[in-house]
Design a protein around this motif. Structure first.
Motif, PDB file in Angstrom:
ATOM      1  N   ILE A 129       3.938 -11.120  -7.014  1.00  0.00           N
ATOM      2  CA  ILE A 129       4.456 -10.748  -5.699  1.00  0.00           C
ATOM      3  C   ILE A 129       4.213 -11.884  -4.709  1.00  0.00           C
ATOM      4  O   ILE A 129       3.127 -12.461  -4.666  1.00  0.00           O
ATOM      5  CB  ILE A 129       3.793  -9.449  -5.196  1.00  0.00           C
ATOM      6  N   ALA A 130       5.232 -12.187  -3.914  1.00  0.00           N
ATOM      7  CA  ALA A 130       5.112 -13.237  -2.889  1.00  0.00           C
ATOM      8  C   ALA A 130       3.974 -12.879  -1.939  1.00  0.00           C
ATOM      9  O   ALA A 130       3.856 -11.732  -1.510  1.00  0.00           O
ATOM     10  CB  ALA A 130       6.416 -13.379  -2.132  1.00  0.00           C
ATOM     11  N   PRO A 131       3.134 -13.871  -1.593  1.00  0.00           N
ATOM     12  CA  PRO A 131       1.974 -13.602  -0.729  1.00  0.00           C
ATOM     13  C   PRO A 131       2.358 -12.945   0.597  1.00  0.00           C
ATOM     14  O   PRO A 131       1.613 -12.105   1.099  1.00  0.00           O
ATOM     15  CB  PRO A 131       1.385 -14.990  -0.490  1.00  0.00           C
ATOM     16  N   GLU A 132       3.516 -13.297   1.155  1.00  0.00           N
ATOM     17  CA  GLU A 132       3.893 -12.742   2.458  1.00  0.00           C
ATOM     18  C   GLU A 132       4.178 -11.250   2.429  1.00  0.00           C
ATOM     19  O   GLU A 132       4.158 -10.599   3.468  1.00  0.00           O
ATOM     20  CB  GLU A 132       5.065 -13.520   3.065  1.00  0.00           C
ATOM     21  N   ILE A 133       4.448 -10.668   1.248  1.00  0.00           N
ATOM     22  CA  ILE A 133       4.656  -9.223   1.203  1.00  0.00           C
ATOM     23  C   ILE A 133       3.555  -8.504   0.430  1.00  0.00           C
ATOM     24  O   ILE A 133       3.489  -7.288   0.460  1.00  0.00           O
ATOM     25  CB  ILE A 133       6.034  -8.835   0.634  1.00  0.00           C
ATOM     26  N   ALA A 134       2.712  -9.239  -0.268  1.00  0.00           N
ATOM     27  CA  ALA A 134       1.645  -8.604  -1.042  1.00  0.00           C
ATOM     28  C   ALA A 134       0.781  -7.716  -0.163  1.00  0.00           C
ATOM     29  O   ALA A 134       0.392  -6.614  -0.567  1.00  0.00           O
ATOM     30  CB  ALA A 134       0.799  -9.662  -1.752  1.00  0.00           C
ATOM     31  N   LEU A 160       1.666  -6.077   2.439  1.00  0.00           N
ATOM     32  CA  LEU A 160       2.401  -4.855   2.779  1.00  0.00           C
ATOM     33  C   LEU A 160       2.256  -3.797   1.702  1.00  0.00           C
ATOM     34  O   LEU A 160       2.391  -2.604   1.970  1.00  0.00           O
ATOM     35  CB  LEU A 160       3.890  -5.167   2.973  1.00  0.00           C
ATOM     36  N   LEU A 161       2.026  -4.257   0.479  1.00  0.00           N
ATOM     37  CA  LEU A 161       1.913  -3.330  -0.655  1.00  0.00           C
ATOM     38  C   LEU A 161       0.465  -3.029  -1.009  1.00  0.00           C
ATOM     39  O   LEU A 161       0.192  -2.405  -2.026  1.00  0.00           O
ATOM     40  CB  LEU A 161       2.639  -3.925  -1.868  1.00  0.00           C
ATOM     41  N   GLY A 162      -0.461  -3.509  -0.169  1.00  0.00           N
ATOM     42  CA  GLY A 162      -1.864  -3.261  -0.422  1.00  0.00           C
ATOM     43  C   GLY A 162      -2.429  -4.059  -1.583  1.00  0.00           C
ATOM     44  O   GLY A 162      -3.349  -3.646  -2.253  1.00  0.00           O
ATOM     45  N   ARG A 163      -1.832  -5.224  -1.847  1.00  0.00           N
ATOM     46  CA  ARG A 163      -2.278  -6.077  -2.964  1.00  0.00           C
ATOM     47  C   ARG A 163      -3.156  -7.190  -2.468  1.00  0.00           C
ATOM     48  O   ARG A 163      -3.035  -7.706  -1.438  1.00  0.00           O
ATOM     49  CB  ARG A 163      -1.072  -6.683  -3.703  1.00  0.00           C
TER      50      ARG A 163
END
Length: 103
Positions: A93-98, A100-103
């Protein structure tokens, strides 16, 4: 940049409109698109995966990827290849959205 490389970039951008129904983010930023190439100025080949081998949305996502690639001006043929090698993982997952997904 060659015409094929330019079209491959356009296809990659178009695929950002394909949203994984489970995770609510686009398949490019989720790391589900492994490769996009264009040959002969009109043939798009896309290597992709899904989050799991038995994902119930596989057919939907694959069709959406094909449809978005077809929508790019100049693309005349689309070959979507589904692979599980390597298997998808949240690390893709791209760091900029990780976040947002709680990653």
């Amino acid at each position: 940049m060659s015409r094929d490389e330019d079209l491959a970039g356009q296809v990659q951008e178009a695929l950002k409109l394909v949203i994984d129904p489970e995770l609510g983010q686009n398949v490019v930023d989720l790391g589900m698109i492994y490769d996009v190439s264009v040959t002969d100025g009109c043939v798009a080949t896309i290597s992709m995966t899904t989050t799991t081998r038995g994902c119930p949305a596989t057919g939907f996502i694959r069709q959406a990827v094909e449809d978005r690639a077809w929508a790019v001006e100049g693309i005349e043929f689309v070959d979507v290849r589904l692979t599980y090698d390597p298997p998808w993982s949240p690390a893709r997952i791209a760091p900029e959205i990780a976040g947002l997904l709680g990653r």
